[in-house]
Every structure is written in C-alpha cells, then in structure tokens.
Design an enzyme around this catalytic site. Structure first.
Site, PDB file in Angstrom:
ATOM      1  N   PRO A   1       0.826  -1.216   0.000  1.00  0.00           N
ATOM      2  CA  PRO A   1       0.000   0.000   0.000  1.00  0.00           C
ATOM      3  C   PRO A   1       0.860   1.266   0.000  1.00  0.00           C
ATOM      4  O   PRO A   1       1.830   1.350   0.751  1.00  0.00           O
ATOM      5  CB  PRO A   1      -0.795  -0.114   1.308  1.00  0.00           C
ATOM      6  N   GLU A   2       0.509   2.214  -0.851  1.00  0.00           N
ATOM      7  CA  GLU A   2       1.193   3.505  -0.887  1.00  0.00           C
ATOM      8  C   GLU A   2       0.211   4.584  -0.434  1.00  0.00           C
ATOM      9  O   GLU A   2      -0.898   4.271  -0.005  1.00  0.00           O
ATOM     10  CB  GLU A   2       1.743   3.779  -2.292  1.00  0.00           C
TER      11      GLU A   2
ATOM     12  N   LYS B   1       2.526   6.854   4.668  1.00  0.00           N
ATOM     13  CA  LYS B   1       1.904   5.533   4.743  1.00  0.00           C
ATOM     14  C   LYS B   1       1.469   5.181   6.164  1.00  0.00           C
ATOM     15  O   LYS B   1       1.076   4.044   6.418  1.00  0.00           O
ATOM     16  CB  LYS B   1       2.871   4.465   4.225  1.00  0.00           C
TER      17      LYS B   1
ATOM     18  N   ARG C   1      21.813  14.803  -1.349  1.00  0.00           N
ATOM     19  CA  ARG C   1      21.851  13.369  -1.647  1.00  0.00           C
ATOM     20  C   ARG C   1      22.374  13.147  -3.055  1.00  0.00           C
ATOM     21  O   ARG C   1      21.698  12.611  -3.918  1.00  0.00           O
ATOM     22  CB  ARG C   1      20.447  12.779  -1.473  1.00  0.00           C
TER      23      ARG C   1
ATOM     24  N   ARG D   1      14.194  -2.289  -6.126  1.00  0.00           N
ATOM     25  CA  ARG D   1      12.830  -2.342  -6.646  1.00  0.00           C
ATOM     26  C   ARG D   1      12.821  -2.271  -8.165  1.00  0.00           C
ATOM     27  O   ARG D   1      13.541  -1.454  -8.768  1.00  0.00           O
ATOM     28  CB  ARG D   1      11.993  -1.164  -6.094  1.00  0.00           C
TER      29      ARG D   1
END
Ligand SMILES: [Zn+2]
Length: 277
Positions: free
Chosen positions: A2-3, A59, A154, A265
């Site tokens: 679930p997102e 979430k 990042r 992913r």
C-alpha cells in the site's frame, strides 16, 4: 504494497467506521503486530476508549484516543481493514478484531494481514517513526524549494530512490514514483542532485497527477478495503489506473518500456521519452 493513495482510502473508511465511536472490545493474539505491547496489554489499553480522530501522514495512520494515547498503524505489505456485516464470519488472516459501538449499533472492524508485516503501535506520545516523516504530498503539498534543498544533499542517489525516501516526501512508494517520473519525462536513473527547478516542478505535478488518479480509482470502492493494485493479476491490468506500471508499451510514444532495478525495486520507464539528466 500500500502507498499513499491506498492508505488515504483506508483513512477515509476508518473515519466513517470508527471516528467518534467507542471501542467496546478488542481481540488479538498477535504479539508481532501489536509489539512492543503484549496482546493482553494492548487489548486492556484500548477497551472502552473512544476514537477522537484519524490522521494520515505518508503511509502511516494515527488514531487519536480520548485518553490522549494514540494508535499508529502501518499496513506493511498486505494489511487492510474490513468492516464486517452483522453475523459475518471474520476474514481469513484477521489479526486484530475491534468491536466498535456507535449509538446503539455494534459492528466488527477487522485488521487483516496475511504476511504480518503491518504494525498497530499504541503509544502515549508521537513516535519518532511518525515525527521523522517528510511532508505529505497530498495534505502538505510539495514545496519545490524545500525539495531541492533536500535533494542537493543526496548527490549519489537516483531521483527515483530519493522520491521513495520517507524523510524527503512521505507516502511515495514504487508505483507512485514510477508514474510521476514518467509523467515528468525524467529517467528514474538520473542523479537526484541533477534536477533543475523545472524538473522538480514537473515531478511535483506528476506526483499530484498520479496520486489523484489512484485515489479516484479507489473511491469507486467506498467502504471496501483498498484493492492491492500492485498485486492485480495480468488480466486485470487493462482496468489498472496506471499508465506504465505493470505495462509493456509506453502509451505516450509507443516504445517498448524498459525495466531496471533501483534500490532493490523493479522500475519501469520509457527509454525514449524519459530523458536522463
Ligand atoms: Zn515513451
């Protein structure tokens, strides 16, 4: 998994089912899902409490209780809530069963989770896992300048992985990141620090677009648990709200879609119309 849209759908259901209602009783024997409390202590702490409000950040869900405590909920991989009809047998893989009373009516709400990676975490104060979440794209909006500042730190990460970092933006998972980057025409392998202001505006727009579409699709199923869209079978994909996730051809340019692994992913993208930065 679930997102943000599936969790928001769950929040809306729980508001209808539980907000303002009293939890007359709870049944569970699942020490993993309710950790660190023992199931007996979890049951004791919740019995008799009234649910004051239900919030979502990314979430995570937070149910505020009338004694000031709060129940944090993460659906993990396969968690969902179901409201049972009177006399309905509890679903397979029910891990926690709430007896919810509103007025003279009593209904059962089941937390169902086949793989048991979800959490129902009862706490006296907001837990770090909640307070450390970044802004939620739906409720907080996306501040492009703040996003740029976070991404600049990042340098070595790809934009796809950065978007899925819950401290940068809360709630974006694999599917929503794939769809937003397709909409923004940006190659998911591009370095996060290489995004221009226009790129970030396109990503913000892409995220709003995909989250809104997925929510609209889920809204057709009011009072039902969020479909696990990511697990839809091949023959159901024609009805999926997604433009490239789970598909093989780019609906914009007709090219064959490509797949790479980023941060563990599988990531779908169009090698023709998504450009590397
Ligand atoms: Zn394309």
């Amino acid at each position: 998994m679930p997102e943000l849209p599936e969790v928001e759908h769950t929040r809306k259901n729980l508001v209808r089912w539980m907000q303002g209602a009293r939890i007359a009783g709870v049944r569970t024997s699942d020490a993993r899902i309710v950790r660190p409390l023992r199931p007996a202590a979890f049951v004791r702490a919740l019995a008799g409490r009234r649910v004051v409000g239900i919030e979502r950040r990314g979430k995570w869900l937070k149910a505020m209780l009338d004694d000031g405590r709060r129940l944090f909920v993460h659906l993990g991989m396969t968690g969902s809530f179901e409201r049972l009809d009177e006399g309905q047998h509890e679903p397979r893989f029910t891990r926690v069963l709430f007896d919810v009373v509103r007025g003279a009516r009593s209904r059962n709400v089941a937390y169902v989770d086949s793989r048991r990676w979800g959490r129902l975490l009862l706490a006296d104060v907001d837990v770090p896992t909640w307070t450390s979440l970044g802004p939620d794209p739906l409720t907080d909006g996306i501040d492009v300048d703040a996003l740029a500042a976070k991404l600049a730190r990042r340098k070595r990460r790809t934009i796809k992985e950065a978007l899925m970092d819950q401290s940068i933006l809360a709630g974006v998972g694999n599917i929503q990141a794939i769809e937003a980057l397709w909409k923004a025409r940006i190659d998911p392998r591009s370095p996060a620090s290489a995004m221009s202001r226009a790129d970030l505006q396109a990503i913000a727009k892409g995220l709003r677009w995909t989250i809104t579409r997925t929510l609209a699709d889920l809204a057709k199923e009011e009072d039902r648990p969020a479909k696990l869209l990511s697990q839809s079978r091949e023959d159901e994909r024609a009805a999926s709200p997604f433009r490239i996730y789970g598909r093989t051809v780019c609906p914009r340019c007709g090219s064959a879609l490509a797949r790479v692994i980023l941060g563990g992913r599988t990531t779908t993208f169009c090698p023709t119309c998504q450009r590397r930065r």
